[in-house]
Design a protein around this motif. Structure first.
Motif, PDB file in Angstrom:
ATOM      1  N   PRO A  87       0.806  -1.220   0.000  1.00 56.82           N
ATOM      2  CA  PRO A  87       0.000   0.000   0.000  1.00 56.82           C
ATOM      3  C   PRO A  87       0.840   1.271   0.000  1.00 56.82           C
ATOM      4  CG  PRO A  87      -0.114  -1.110   2.134  1.00 56.82           C
ATOM      5  CD  PRO A  87       0.537  -2.056   1.174  1.00 56.82           C
ATOM      6  N   ALA A  88       2.075   1.176   0.513  1.00 54.01           N
ATOM      7  CA  ALA A  88       2.954   2.352   0.497  1.00 54.01           C
ATOM      8  C   ALA A  88       3.274   2.763  -0.935  1.00 54.01           C
ATOM      9  CB  ALA A  88       4.247   2.063   1.262  1.00 54.01           C
ATOM     10  N   TYR A  89       3.514   1.790  -1.819  1.00 52.83           N
ATOM     11  CA  TYR A  89       3.766   2.100  -3.231  1.00 52.83           C
ATOM     12  C   TYR A  89       2.560   2.817  -3.846  1.00 52.83           C
ATOM     13  CZ  TYR A  89       8.016  -0.759  -3.717  1.00 52.83           C
ATOM     14  OH  TYR A  89       9.288  -1.278  -3.617  1.00 52.83           O
ATOM     15  N   CYS A  90       1.381   2.258  -3.640  1.00 52.97           N
ATOM     16  CA  CYS A  90       0.168   2.840  -4.217  1.00 52.97           C
ATOM     17  C   CYS A  90      -0.089   4.227  -3.650  1.00 52.97           C
ATOM     18  CB  CYS A  90      -1.035   1.938  -3.957  1.00 52.97           C
ATOM     19  SG  CYS A  90      -0.896   0.292  -4.685  1.00 52.97           S
ATOM     20  N   TYR A  91       0.132   4.367  -2.340  1.00 50.24           N
ATOM     21  CA  TYR A  91      -0.087   5.667  -1.705  1.00 50.24           C
ATOM     22  C   TYR A  91       0.889   6.706  -2.238  1.00 50.24           C
ATOM     23  CZ  TYR A  91      -0.027   9.303   1.854  1.00 50.24           C
ATOM     24  OH  TYR A  91      -0.044  10.515   2.495  1.00 50.24           O
ATOM     25  N   GLN A  92       2.147   6.314  -2.408  1.00 46.31           N
ATOM     26  CA  GLN A  92       3.147   7.266  -2.888  1.00 46.31           C
ATOM     27  C   GLN A  92       2.835   7.750  -4.296  1.00 46.31           C
ATOM     28  OE1 GLN A  92       5.532   8.784  -1.266  1.00 46.31           O
ATOM     29  NE2 GLN A  92       5.095   7.688   0.635  1.00 46.31           N
ATOM     30  N   ILE A  93       2.307   6.859  -5.126  1.00 44.48           N
ATOM     31  CA  ILE A  93       1.936   7.267  -6.481  1.00 44.48           C
ATOM     32  C   ILE A  93       0.856   8.346  -6.422  1.00 44.48           C
ATOM     33  CG2 ILE A  93       0.789   6.522  -8.609  1.00 44.48           C
ATOM     34  CD1 ILE A  93       2.219   3.813  -8.250  1.00 44.48           C
ATOM     35  N   LEU A  94      -0.140   8.140  -5.564  1.00 47.61           N
ATOM     36  CA  LEU A  94      -1.231   9.100  -5.442  1.00 47.61           C
ATOM     37  C   LEU A  94      -0.783  10.384  -4.749  1.00 47.61           C
ATOM     38  CD1 LEU A  94      -4.124   6.675  -4.465  1.00 47.61           C
ATOM     39  CD2 LEU A  94      -3.862   7.884  -6.631  1.00 47.61           C
ATOM     40  N   LEU A  95      -0.064  10.244  -3.622  1.00 53.12           N
ATOM     41  CA  LEU A  95       0.338  11.423  -2.861  1.00 53.12           C
ATOM     42  C   LEU A  95       1.377  12.250  -3.596  1.00 53.12           C
ATOM     43  CD1 LEU A  95       0.425  13.198  -0.321  1.00 53.12           C
ATOM     44  CD2 LEU A  95       2.184  11.670   0.568  1.00 53.12           C
ATOM     45  N   ALA A 138      -3.424  13.766  -0.266  1.00 54.28           N
ATOM     46  CA  ALA A 138      -3.834  13.153   0.995  1.00 54.28           C
ATOM     47  C   ALA A 138      -5.243  12.580   0.905  1.00 54.28           C
ATOM     48  CB  ALA A 138      -3.766  14.185   2.118  1.00 54.28           C
ATOM     49  N   VAL A 139      -6.139  13.312   0.250  1.00 57.37           N
ATOM     50  CA  VAL A 139      -7.517  12.848   0.097  1.00 57.37           C
ATOM     51  C   VAL A 139      -7.567  11.608  -0.791  1.00 57.37           C
ATOM     52  CG1 VAL A 139      -9.795  13.419  -0.823  1.00 57.37           C
ATOM     53  CG2 VAL A 139      -8.531  15.115   0.499  1.00 57.37           C
ATOM     54  N   LEU A 140      -6.852  11.650  -1.906  1.00 58.64           N
ATOM     55  CA  LEU A 140      -6.858  10.522  -2.840  1.00 58.64           C
ATOM     56  C   LEU A 140      -6.250   9.264  -2.209  1.00 58.64           C
ATOM     57  CD1 LEU A 140      -5.748  12.289  -6.165  1.00 58.64           C
ATOM     58  CD2 LEU A 140      -8.051  11.531  -5.545  1.00 58.64           C
ATOM     59  N   GLY A 141      -5.204   9.454  -1.421  1.00 59.68           N
ATOM     60  CA  GLY A 141      -4.482   8.301  -0.886  1.00 59.68           C
ATOM     61  C   GLY A 141      -4.873   7.892   0.512  1.00 59.68           C
ATOM     62  N   ASN A 142      -5.869   8.547   1.111  1.00 60.58           N
ATOM     63  CA  ASN A 142      -6.211   8.291   2.515  1.00 60.58           C
ATOM     64  C   ASN A 142      -6.470   6.815   2.841  1.00 60.58           C
ATOM     65  OD1 ASN A 142      -6.985   9.541   5.241  1.00 60.58           O
ATOM     66  ND2 ASN A 142      -8.779   8.306   4.746  1.00 60.58           N
ATOM     67  N   ARG A 187     -11.804   7.420   7.083  1.00 56.44           N
ATOM     68  CA  ARG A 187     -11.476   7.711   8.480  1.00 56.44           C
ATOM     69  C   ARG A 187     -10.105   8.378   8.562  1.00 56.44           C
ATOM     70  NH1 ARG A 187     -13.598   6.361  12.799  1.00 56.44           N
ATOM     71  NH2 ARG A 187     -14.898   4.777  11.816  1.00 56.44           N
ATOM     72  N   GLY A 188     -10.016   9.459   9.324  1.00 58.10           N
ATOM     73  CA  GLY A 188      -8.747  10.152   9.522  1.00 58.10           C
ATOM     74  C   GLY A 188      -8.350  11.071   8.389  1.00 58.10           C
ATOM     75  N   VAL A 189      -9.236  11.290   7.408  1.00 61.84           N
ATOM     76  CA  VAL A 189      -8.853  12.120   6.258  1.00 61.84           C
ATOM     77  C   VAL A 189      -8.574  13.553   6.684  1.00 61.84           C
ATOM     78  CG1 VAL A 189     -11.207  12.795   5.591  1.00 61.84           C
ATOM     79  CG2 VAL A 189      -9.409  12.658   3.851  1.00 61.84           C
ATOM     80  N   ASP A 190      -9.259  14.037   7.744  1.00 66.65           N
ATOM     81  CA  ASP A 190      -8.990  15.393   8.219  1.00 66.65           C
ATOM     82  C   ASP A 190      -7.570  15.503   8.780  1.00 66.65           C
ATOM     83  OD1 ASP A 190      -9.689  13.677  10.266  1.00 66.65           O
ATOM     84  OD2 ASP A 190     -11.095  15.041  11.257  1.00 66.65           O
ATOM     85  N   ALA A 191      -7.149  14.480   9.513  1.00 67.84           N
ATOM     86  CA  ALA A 191      -5.778  14.465  10.037  1.00 67.84           C
ATOM     87  C   ALA A 191      -4.768  14.302   8.905  1.00 67.84           C
ATOM     88  CB  ALA A 191      -5.611  13.333  11.049  1.00 67.84           C
ATOM     89  N   ALA A 192      -5.145  13.526   7.882  1.00 70.74           N
ATOM     90  CA  ALA A 192      -4.246  13.315   6.735  1.00 70.74           C
ATOM     91  C   ALA A 192      -4.030  14.619   5.977  1.00 70.74           C
ATOM     92  CB  ALA A 192      -4.824  12.255   5.804  1.00 70.74           C
ATOM     93  N   ILE A 193      -5.104  15.395   5.802  1.00 71.76           N
ATOM     94  CA  ILE A 193      -4.984  16.682   5.112  1.00 71.76           C
ATOM     95  C   ILE A 193      -4.100  17.626   5.918  1.00 71.76           C
ATOM     96  CG2 ILE A 193      -6.254  18.744   4.392  1.00 71.76           C
ATOM     97  CD1 ILE A 193      -8.600  16.902   3.699  1.00 71.76           C
ATOM     98  N   LEU A 194      -4.315  17.655   7.245  1.00 69.69           N
ATOM     99  CA  LEU A 194      -3.504  18.516   8.115  1.00 69.69           C
ATOM    100  C   LEU A 194      -2.033  18.144   8.016  1.00 69.69           C
ATOM    101  CD1 LEU A 194      -3.263  20.610  10.429  1.00 69.69           C
ATOM    102  CD2 LEU A 194      -3.638  18.728  12.031  1.00 69.69           C
ATOM    103  N   ARG A 195      -1.741  16.850   8.151  1.00 74.01           N
ATOM    104  CA  ARG A 195      -0.353  16.382   8.113  1.00 74.01           C
ATOM    105  C   ARG A 195       0.312  16.691   6.792  1.00 74.01           C
ATOM    106  NH1 ARG A 195       1.920  12.177   5.526  1.00 74.01           N
ATOM    107  NH2 ARG A 195       3.777  11.185   6.426  1.00 74.01           N
ATOM    108  N   THR A 196      -0.355  16.305   5.701  1.00 72.41           N
ATOM    109  CA  THR A 196       0.258  16.436   4.383  1.00 72.41           C
ATOM    110  C   THR A 196       0.360  17.890   3.948  1.00 72.41           C
ATOM    111  OG1 THR A 196      -0.705  14.300   3.827  1.00 72.41           O
ATOM    112  CG2 THR A 196       0.186  15.589   2.015  1.00 72.41           C
TER     113      THR A 196
END
Length: 331
Positions: A87-95, A138-142, A187-196
């Motif tokens: 999932p890290a590979y897929c997330y990195q592509i999106l993020l 962050a939203v796409l890869g949450n 879940r946690g997308v608000d924290a993901a947006i803040l972090r990213t």
């Protein structure tokens, strides 16, 4: 005067990358980086969850980042060290595809909006563009980031925090969707947006500023690998300073257990939202609770930022040479 001394025609300027090209190339660069940085991410995740909301620090399964590496390798092998890599590979592509691919279009659009030349490096528009492009990623890869965090936290030998066992990314996504619906995946997308957004707001602006200063003062040439490395190092330190508290918050928000309410909604047992998580962590663990795993985070973010941004520049240059090879021949 001889015609042989006539000035040769100017070399045509390289055609700018499209948003799609920038997205794909940025994603490839990030995947190269995460292969090397993922073990430190596993260590960071486990250290951030260790002693969660425990005033006395709780039971210390791991002493430090190097103890995490040693115990994980001894008990779980390479599979444990690289947990969540899929999932890290897929997330990195999106993020990072979004962060690196949308940054320049966003910055150019903002510059034009305020009446500036699109290529001007203005701090305010650069920071806003960095935050906005990071938020999109962050939203796409949450969902994938959440799966990655839970898989990295899982240990059959030395567990810390809530434990979620998934066979693979597809099993994780389907399990979450079946039990909690689409709300579980965001879940946690608000924290993901803040972090990213916090990290992205400084990543590319500080990288580009440092690179420009090195070239401007004759310290290094634009295409030197040392320019890429120095600029990436400065950028990585700035990202770490900005992002660490939000990163700890995100890890805990993602990994917390949930409960089912009478209305059918699943909510977190420990935290209501990112601000609640920050406050409860501070109240029970002090300010150092926000910075748990910061050494591991640095060991992840420094090489990850250096490799991502350096590889991005190298890959873009190679791609442009390949794409524009016919233009060079015609000229």
């Amino acid at each position: 005067m001889s015609s042989s001394t006539a000035a040769s025609p100017a070399k045509p300027s390289p055609k700018p990358l499209s948003t799609t090209e920038g997205f794909i190339l940025g994603g490839i660069a990030a995947c190269v980086a995460v292969t090397f940085s993922n073990p430190a991410e596993v260590a960071k995740t486990r250290l951030q969850l260790q002693g969660e909301l425990a005033k006395d620090g709780g039971v210390k399964v791991y002493k430090n980042v190097f103890d995490v590496f040693a115990k994980t390798w001894r008990n779980e092998g390479v599979k444990g060290i690289q947990r969540g890599l899929g999932p890290a590979y897929c997330y990195q592509i999106l993020l990072n595809g979004s962060r690196l691919g949308f940054y320049e279009p966003f910055r150019h659009a903002l510059n034009r909006t305020v009446g500036l030349d699109p290529s001007t490096q203005m701090p305010v528009t650069s920071v806003i563009a960095g935050a906005a492009s990071g938020a999109v990623g962050a939203v796409l890869g949450n969902p994938l980031f959440m799966v990655k965090a839970r898989m990295q936290a899982y240990s059959p030998a030395l567990p810390v925090g809530a434990q979620h066992y998934y066979r693979n990314s597809f099993h994780a996504l389907s399990t979450i969707y079946k039990s909690q619906g689409w709300r579980g995946l965001v879940r946690g997308v608000d924290a993901a947006i803040l972090r990213t957004a916090m990290g992205s707001s400084v990543q590319l602006p500080t990288y580009n500023w440092t690179k420009k200063q090195l070239v401007k003062h004759g310290i290094s040439s634009p295409d030197s690998i040392w320019t890429y490395l120095a600029s990436s190092s400065v950028s990585g330190i700035c990202v770490l300073i900005m992002m660490q508290p939000a990163d700890t918050t995100l890890t805990r928000m993602y990994n917390q257990p949930t409960k089912l309410l009478p209305d059918g909604r699943h909510v977190g047992v420990l935290y209501k939202n990112p601000i609640d998580c920050l406050w409860k962590t501070f109240k029970t663990e002090g300010v150092f609770g926000w910075y748990k795993g910061s050494t591991a985070h640095f060991l992840r973010i420094a090489p990850h930022t250096i490799i991502t941004l350096t590889a991005n520049d190298v890959i873009i240059n190679l791609y442009r040479r390949f794409r524009d090879r016919n233009l060079d021949t015609d000229s």
